[in-house]
Design a protein around this motif. Structure first.
Motif, PDB file in Angstrom:
ATOM      1  N   TYR A  67       0.870   6.637   0.733  1.00 51.56           N
ATOM      2  CA  TYR A  67       0.214   5.499   1.385  1.00 51.56           C
ATOM      3  C   TYR A  67      -1.245   5.447   0.943  1.00 51.56           C
ATOM      4  O   TYR A  67      -1.990   6.422   1.100  1.00 51.56           O
ATOM      5  CB  TYR A  67       0.291   5.632   2.902  1.00 51.56           C
ATOM      6  N   LYS A  92       0.791  -1.218   0.000  1.00 46.44           N
ATOM      7  CA  LYS A  92       0.000   0.000   0.000  1.00 46.44           C
ATOM      8  C   LYS A  92       0.832   1.282   0.000  1.00 46.44           C
ATOM      9  O   LYS A  92       0.266   2.379  -0.022  1.00 46.44           O
ATOM     10  CB  LYS A  92      -0.932   0.025   1.221  1.00 46.44           C
ATOM     11  N   SER A  93       2.145   1.178   0.038  1.00 40.27           N
ATOM     12  CA  SER A  93       2.956   2.395   0.173  1.00 40.27           C
ATOM     13  C   SER A  93       4.145   2.377  -0.767  1.00 40.27           C
ATOM     14  O   SER A  93       4.679   1.314  -1.106  1.00 40.27           O
ATOM     15  CB  SER A  93       3.436   2.570   1.613  1.00 40.27           C
ATOM     16  N   LYS A 150      -6.180   8.196  -0.095  1.00 31.79           N
ATOM     17  CA  LYS A 150      -4.734   8.120  -0.279  1.00 31.79           C
ATOM     18  C   LYS A 150      -4.090   9.347   0.358  1.00 31.79           C
ATOM     19  O   LYS A 150      -4.573  10.472   0.214  1.00 31.79           O
ATOM     20  CB  LYS A 150      -4.391   8.056  -1.775  1.00 31.79           C
ATOM     21  N   TYR A 194       6.505  10.217  -0.091  1.00 31.90           N
ATOM     22  CA  TYR A 194       5.976   8.968   0.463  1.00 31.90           C
ATOM     23  C   TYR A 194       4.470   8.959   0.229  1.00 31.90           C
ATOM     24  O   TYR A 194       3.774   9.940   0.522  1.00 31.90           O
ATOM     25  CB  TYR A 194       6.281   8.874   1.955  1.00 31.90           C
TER      26      TYR A 194
END
Length: 936
Positions: A449, A380-381, A456, A447
């Protein structure tokens, strides 16, 4: 019968993505245990027949190639790669699942045509039957469709992709997160077609299952070939325009290595090759758009503002192309979503990072090096990191010492006051070498996620710093110096940016999306400039040493919250709305000689507001977008209303007329501090309710464009009015002690006066663009006729040419593609910039007997530099993997090929009533080698 025809059409057009994925899986899962001793074409025939693959190739040349090889349980992908590598071939998998065997990348278009002809022949009947048909008849009609367009290999969202329903007039574009909404789609078996620059056009068939969730449309990148004809004439070059939008430019960072560059791949400098954006400011990557200045251009990176957009005297932009996904420049008349600037908007979306695998890349040139990393941290990241730094090696020194020269001349003084003129002055010249010494570094991090399919969160960071040292020695002849010694000029500057944002994206339902940001931006600029050493004679013939220093510090902080919403009310109506709140703080100090503080400003301001705009498409020909933006500004205690309007109408399928108008305000400005001797300087200040007004501008834009599959011809005209312009001037008068000027002499008194002047301005122009979009040869030519003028009552009652005024500008951008080679040549010509010059100095004695030194100054911007011209050339070679995907390039750029001397600016020193002129020149002929590589 009609239903059967519809199903047959859908069955032929659909399942491209599924077929491509199936082909990729087959290459990985199928193993080959076979001994081949045959011609290469027979090997491909065997693989195609045994494993139900469609492989397209030129039979004759492959028939002359022999294969003798025993494969022992080897994956089909490795077999394909091995036989291609041994025979100098590459393979390419299209989104349809077809495998093309290529001798050269340019063969792809021809093989595609050959494949289409084969599919129409009797031999293709079996292939047609293999295409999956709809499992059932349509069950749902006039449905709502929500989807997202992504890069199939990396998972990156693709903003501004074109999405349409085949055999209907329904179409839209994706938002910044790659999402789209279409309402009243005919049925749940309709075909969705997606087009995006640099990617293969693909089609996706709906069914009763996928219409109830977000439809993921994954696109595969196109083979790196410029002569491949794309569907519907979609452009895939370095720079693209939208014929229906007013003054909008779109840039593809992946193709920047095809253009000549003095440094890295440069996002902002590429825009300078288009009409309406001045291309002759080598000392700035900032955008001088349609008579505006760089501070009037709003630059956003992932939602936060970048206040200083260049590095290394402007030869590099502040943005690392390896960390950028998409860039758009709005040259004027921009929508109510954007505010706080008078001229233009540059919106930059950073990459999120590869969601499927780790990528490491590097870019090297003779002046800088950079590295970047993209990697998934979890399902997910993702994380993206990019760092860049310049370095000063032997070639750097050689280039600047050989070509970055300045020429110093003197002009006579005395009460007569001889003029220098606008083109270099006169008098006995003597050479003076200026060798800038500097470096910069910057870093990007992001970053991302994914909380759920609807939520998101991303965090983005940018930091960059420049340290420049333009110090030098100014040699003076004995006639101007008491000892014949020179003057040591100190000129040290350190500046930089820090910016960050946290963004939360949410899809509330099929029609409603939102982006919420918390952003922080800061900027600093510290300069130390002075002169020392040498000597000058006073009125009594006594020599005195020179010692004059000025210190400048400028700091800015910007903290902002903003919320942006998008509601797709209907296929014909889209509502964009939102709100924002900011707190800004700007400090500026200007000190002379460590003791005299000329400016000491510390200002704060809070502002907030809302905006709304309605995008209306009554039919396929007409588009209109009215909007309003309202901002409350704390220091003035009142609201500012900004109505906006843009529209376009298709007179025919190829001819479009368009226009835009709007009101714009700016609350933070880079004020010009006039410095006739050392050159003008800029510093950021906040508007107040006193001597620094809120800037205001009104735009009027109209245009006409003609576009077909191969060419685009565009003509746009604009007129802008500006008010609330501010300029700062320091006036210094010395009395007593002698005829020196610059902080020397005995018993001198220095009188300093400072003023903020308020003025108005206007800008008008006509831009012509002729672009060839497709084929081996692509490029464009453009011509801009423009005028930018200001009027300040302190300088008279008439308009005068603004500092950025360029009347005529011609650009020719030429690119030629052959297999893996890319050749480019760009030529730029413009008339010179205006400037104000000291014509002479003189000294008179006042009633008390003390001498006072004065300067005779030309009219405000009454002089002009010589015309600017430059030819750049480049060649690059693409590095491809065996499967045809690009993994890098190596290139050679030649900057200013015929070594034309272009003047950057002029500096002046006053010695014993003599005006010493120093021409600081732009770069002469400069080569640069670049290498870009990417590893997985």
């Amino acid at each position: 019968m009609k239903k059967f025809s519809l199903l047959l059409l859908i069955s032929i057009a659909a399942y491209h993505q599924a077929q491509s994925q199936q082909t990729q899986q087959k290459l990985k899962k199928i193993t080959i245990d076979h001994f081949f001793s045959c011609q290469l074409d027979l090997l491909f025939d065997t693989l195609a027949m045994d494993h139900h693959l469609r492989i397209v190739f030129d039979r004759q040349p492959l028939h002359e190639m022999d294969v003798v090889e025993h494969f022992f349980e080897e994956p089909l992908k490795d077999v394909l790669a091995k036989v291609c590598n041994e025979n100098g071939l590459k393979y390419w998998i299209e989104s349809s699942g077809t495998i093309y065997i290529l001798k050269n990348t340019d063969d792809l278009a021809r093989l595609k045509q050959m494949n289409q002809l084969n599919l129409k022949s009797k031999d293709a009947i079996k292939a047609k039957k293999e295409i999956a048909a709809p499992l059932e008849l349509p069950k749902h009609f006039l449905i709502s469709l929500n989807g997202r367009v992504i890069d199939q290999l990396t998972g990156e969202s693709l903003p501004s992709a074109s999405v349409r329903i085949k055999n209907s007039e329904l179409s839209t574009t994706t938002n910044s997160e790659g999402y789209f909404t279409l309402l009243r789609v005919p049925s749940d078996t309709s075909v969705v077609e997606v087009v995006y620059t640099g990617y293969q056009t693909d089609q996706f068939r709906l069914n009763s299952g996928n219409i109830n969730s977000t439809l993921i449309c994954g696109l595969y990148s196109s083979l790196n070939t410029l002569n491949e004809v794309t569907i519907n004439g979609k452009k895939s070059g370095v720079m693209n325009t939208d014929s229906r939008q007013v003054g909008v430019l779109q840039l593809s960072p992946a193709n920047l290595d095809k253009l000549p560059s003095i440094g890295d791949k440069d996002i902002l400098r590429a825009f300078q090759l288009m009409p309406g954006v001045s291309g002759t400011n080598e000392s700035s990557s900032g955008a001088y758009v349609r008579g505006g200045t760089p501070d009037q251009n709003l630059v956003l990176l992932d939602g936060f503002t970048i206040y200083q957009v260049d590095h290394l005297y402007g030869f590099f932009s502040a943005f690392n192309a390896s960390a950028v996904k998409d860039v758009q420049l709005y040259k004027g008349g921009f929508t109510s979503k954007y505010g706080g600037r008078l001229s233009s908007v540059t919106e930059i979306n950073g990459k999120e990072g590869n969601k499927n695998e780790t990528n490491i890349g590097t870019d090297l040139s003779l002046l800088s090096a950079s590295m970047n990393l993209e990697t998934p941290l979890s399902p997910k990241s993702t994380l993206l990191l990019a760092i860049r730094r310049s370095y000063q090696g032997p070639l750097y020194d050689k280039i600047f010492k050989q070509f970055t020269a300045s020429t110093t001349t003197q002009a006579g003084g005395g009460t007569g006051g001889r003029g220098l003129g606008g083109r270099g002055g006169f008098g006995g010249g003597f050479a003076n070498q200026v060798t800038p010494s500097s470096y910069f570094y910057d870093a990007n991090a992001k970053y991302t996620y994914t909380i759920s399919q609807k939520d998101k969160v991303s965090w983005s960071l940018y930091t960059g710093t420049d340290k420049t040292d333009n110090s030098r020695d100014l040699g003076l002849p004995p006639g101007l110096s008491g000892s014949g010694a020179g003057i040591a000029i100190t000129d040290y500057t350190k500046y930089g940016n820090l910016g960050s944002s946290i963004k939360w994206f949410r899809q509330w339902n099929k029609k409603l999306y939102s982006n919420n940001y918390i952003t922080y931006s800061s900027y600093f600029n510290d300069r130390n400039r002075g002169s020392s050493g040498g000597s000058a004679l006073d009125s009594n013939g006594i020599a005195h040493s020179i010692n004059n220093t000025t210190l400048e510090t400028n700091n800015l902080k910007d903290e902002t919250f903003k919320s942006e919403w998008e509601w797709q009310a209907d296929n014909k109506y889209k509502l964009l709305f939102g709100g924002f709140a900011s707190h800004k703080k700007i400090d500026y100090e200007y000190t002379q000689g460590d003791t005299t503080q000329l400016i000491n400003q510390h200002n704060n301001a809070s502002l907030g507001g809302v905006y709304a705009e309605l995008s209306i498409d009554p039919n396929s020909k007409f588009h209109i977008q009215p909007g309003i933006r309202t901002t409350y500004y704390g220091p003035t205690g009142r609201p500012y209303f900004e109505p906006r309007l843009s529209a376009s109408y298709n007179l025919t399928d190829r001819l479009t007329v368009k226009g835009a108008t709007g009101q714009f305000y700016q609350f933070e400005n880079q004020v010009i501090r006039e410095d006739i001797l050392a050159g003008n300087r800029n510093f950021w200040v906040l508007s107040n309710n006193n001597n620094i007004p809120v800037g205001s501008s009104r735009h009027y834009i109209t245009g006409l464009s003609y576009e077909n599959d191969n060419f685009l011809v565009s003509l746009e005209g604009y007129y802008k009015t500006l008010s609330g312009l501010t300029q700062y001037t320091v006036r210094q008068t010395q009395t007593g002690g002698g005829g020196g000027f610059g902080g020397f002499g005995q018993n001198q008194t220095l009188t300093v006066t400072e003023d903020f002047y308020q003025g108005v301005g206007r800008a008008e122009g006509l831009e012509l663009l002729v672009q060839k979009k497709l084929g081996r040869y692509t490029g464009w030519v453009s011509y801009t006729l423009a005028k930018a003028e200001n009027k300040f009552s302190a300088f008279g009652n008439d308009y005068y040419a603004a500092d950025q005024d360029v009347r005529h500008e011609f650009k020719s951008i030429n690119m030629y593609h052959y297999q893996r080679w890319n050749f480019a040549a760009t030529f730029l010509f413009s008339t010179g910039h205006p400037y104000t010059a000291p014509l002479a100095s003189y000294t008179i004695k006042t009633a008390d007997g003390n001498p006072t030194t004065y300067l005779t100054i030309s009219d405000k911007n009454g002089e002009r530099l010589p015309a600017y011209q430059r030819l750049d050339m480049s060649v690059s070679y693409d590095l491809l993997k065996i499967d045809g995907h690009k993994v890098g390039s190596i290139g050679l750029s030649l900057f200013n090929v015929y070594n034309h001397t272009n003047i950057w600016y002029r500096e002046y020193q006053i010695q014993n009533n003599q005006v010493i002129t120093t021409n600081v020149n732009y770069l002469g002929f400069t080569p640069n080698i670049t290498l870009s590589l990417k590893w997985k």
